[in-house]
Design an enzyme around this catalytic site. Structure first.
Site, PDB file in Angstrom:
ATOM      1  N   LYS A 284      -0.034  -4.420   8.837  1.00 58.22           N
ATOM      2  CA  LYS A 284       0.358  -3.359   7.891  1.00 58.22           C
ATOM      3  C   LYS A 284       1.737  -2.797   8.536  1.00 58.22           C
ATOM      4  CE  LYS A 284      -1.041   0.262   4.822  1.00 58.22           C
ATOM      5  NZ  LYS A 284      -1.991   1.231   4.486  1.00 58.22           N
TER       6      LYS A 284
ATOM      7  N   ASP B 202      -7.645  10.377   2.408  1.00 57.18           N
ATOM      8  CA  ASP B 202      -7.335   9.714   1.256  1.00 57.18           C
ATOM      9  C   ASP B 202      -8.542   8.896   0.553  1.00 57.18           C
ATOM     10  OD1 ASP B 202      -5.618   8.986  -1.053  1.00 57.18           O
ATOM     11  OD2 ASP B 202      -4.526   7.369   0.409  1.00 57.18           O
TER      12      ASP B 202
ATOM     13  N   GLY C  34       0.953  -1.075  -0.245  1.00 57.30           N
ATOM     14  CA  GLY C  34      -0.126   0.101  -0.024  1.00 57.30           C
ATOM     15  C   GLY C  34       0.742   1.148   0.058  1.00 57.30           C
ATOM     16  N   GLY C  35       0.268   2.588  -0.068  1.00 59.31           N
ATOM     17  CA  GLY C  35       0.844   3.675  -0.130  1.00 59.31           C
ATOM     18  C   GLY C  35       1.983   3.596   1.275  1.00 59.31           C
TER      19      GLY C  35
ATOM     20  N   GLY D 232       3.350   0.952   2.855  1.00 58.16           N
ATOM     21  CA  GLY D 232       4.246  -0.068   3.107  1.00 58.16           C
ATOM     22  C   GLY D 232       3.307  -1.444   2.945  1.00 58.16           C
TER      23      GLY D 232
ATOM     24  N   VAL E 200       1.416  -4.791   3.184  1.00 61.41           N
ATOM     25  CA  VAL E 200       0.290  -5.261   3.841  1.00 61.41           C
ATOM     26  C   VAL E 200       0.182  -6.725   3.867  1.00 61.41           C
ATOM     27  CG1 VAL E 200      -2.197  -5.106   3.931  1.00 61.41           C
ATOM     28  CG2 VAL E 200      -1.198  -3.098   3.112  1.00 61.41           C
TER      29      VAL E 200
END
Length: 298
Positions: free
Chosen positions: A57, A150, A37-38, A40, A42
C-alpha cells in the site's frame, strides 16, 4: 454541515502507478491493483524471496525524501503489532518519492463483500458472532493504547484457512494511531456514518467501540448511515430492530450521544453482546457464551 475527517496523509498526488511485473525493492513483484483505499492505491504482489503473496500500500508521496522517511517512521510501530485477528505488517519500503507498507495477504472476503453476496444484511446471530470474534483485536489495541479509528465492515476480512476454519482479521492498519488526549488533527481518520461525534477531535478506544456498534447496526439492517448520522434510528424504521429488542437496546447504549452512557471497555461490550446472542439462540448446545449479565437489564 458536518466537517468530514481529513485523511491523515496528503492525497497521494504523484505516487507512481505501479504496473503488473514492476519490481519493488528487488523482490516484490507487482501482480495487480486491488483498488484505491482511503490512503492510496493497494496492490497484490509476490515476494520472490519468501515465495508468498503480500499486499503493498502506498503511504504517501512527497518531493522531499526526508518527509517520506518521516511518514514511514511514524508507522513503524505497526510492525510490532502481533495478534491473530490483526493483519501482520512485514516491511516498510521507500521507492523514489513514495513510501510503501508491505503487509500480509489475507485470502478471503470482507464483511462488506459478504453483504453484497447476500444482497442485503447478515443474519443477526452471524453478525454478532463476527463482531464478537473481532473484539479481541480491539482489546489488544486498547491494552497497548492504540486507536484503530476507522472500523467499518470493509475493514474486517473473513479468512478461510487451509484447515477450513474461518478467522476474522482487522485489515488496513493505515489509520491506527497512538491514543493521546490532544492528537494532531491532520492525523485523524474516520468514515462518515461510523465515527462518533467526538472522534473528530479525539479518537479513543471508546470511540472505537462506538464505531463497532454502528457497524453492527449496519450489518444487521443495511440502514441508511446518514439518517441519523449518529446514534440509532427509531426501532420502527427497521423490522430487525423491532424483532430483536435486546440487540436494539445494546446498540442504542453503544451509540449514545452522551459518551458516559456508552460501553467503556471491550470486555463490557463483549459480555453484553454474548448475553444478547445467548437470548437469541436460546442457549443452543455447542456455542460458548460466557456473559455475566444481560443487556435487557438496562
Amino acid at each position: 454541515s458536518m466537517p468530514t475527517l481529513s485523511p491523515s496523509q496528503p492525497m497521494i498526488k504523484h505516487a507512481k502507478i505501479l504496473k503488473p511485473n514492476d519490481i519493488l525493492e528487488g523482490k516484490y513483484q507487482i501482480k495487480k491493483s486491488l483498488g484505491a483505499g482511503g490512503m492510496g492505491t493497494v496492490y497484490l504482489a509476490y515476494d520472490q524471496d519468501l515465495k508468498r503473496y503480500v499486499v503493498i500500500k502506498a503511504l504517501l508521496s512527497e518531493d522531499d525524501p526526508y518527509l517520506v522517511m518521516q511518514s514511514i517512521k511514524e508507522r513503524e510501530f505497526l510492525a510490532e503489532l502481533n495478534h491473530p485477528n490483526i493483519v501482520s505488517i512485514y516491511d516498510f519500503i521507500r521507492e523514489g518519492q513514495t513510501g510503501y507498507i508491505v503487509m500480509q495477504y489475507v485470502n478471503g472476503e470482507t464483511l462488506e463483500d459478504l453483504m453484497e453476496r447476500h444482497k442485503g444484511p447478515l443474519t443477526v446471530p452471524d453478525a454478532i458472532r463476527y463482531i464478537l470474534d473481532i473484539l479481541p483485536a480491539f482489546e489488544y489495541l486498547e491494552k497497548l493504547h492504540y486507536v484503530y479509528c476507522d472500523f467499518k465492515q470493509q475493514n474486517v476480512m473473513l479468512e478461510t484457512r487451509k484447515d477450513g476454519k474461518e478467522v476474522v482479521k482487522l485489515i488496513d492498519l493505515g489509520t491506527v494511531m497512538k491514543y493521546t488526549a490532544h492528537p494532531d488533527r491532520n492525523s485523524i481518520y474516520g468514515t462518515k456514518g461510523f465515527y462518533a461525534r467526538e472522534a473528530m477531535k479525539c479518537p479513543s478506544p471508546e470511540t472505537d467501540l462506538y464505531s463497532i456498534c454502528r457497524t453492527l447496526a449496519y450489518l444487521v439492517s443495511a440502514m441508511n448511515l446518514f439518517d441519523p448520522l449518529f446514534g440509532m434510528p427509531p426501532a420502527e424504521n427497521y423490522k430487525v430492530f423491532q424483532a430483536y429488542p435486546a440487540l436494539y437496546y445494546l446498540l442504542v447504549k453503544g451509540t449514545h450521544i452522551d459518551p458516559t452512557r456508552r460501553f467503556h471497555s471491550t470486555q463490557e461490550l463483549s459480555d453484553q453482546l454474548q448475553g444478547v446472542l445467548r437470548q437469541i439462540i436460546g442457549g443452543v448446545a455447542g456455542t460458548s457464551v460466557s456473559s455475566r449479565y444481560f443487556v435487557s437489564s438496562m
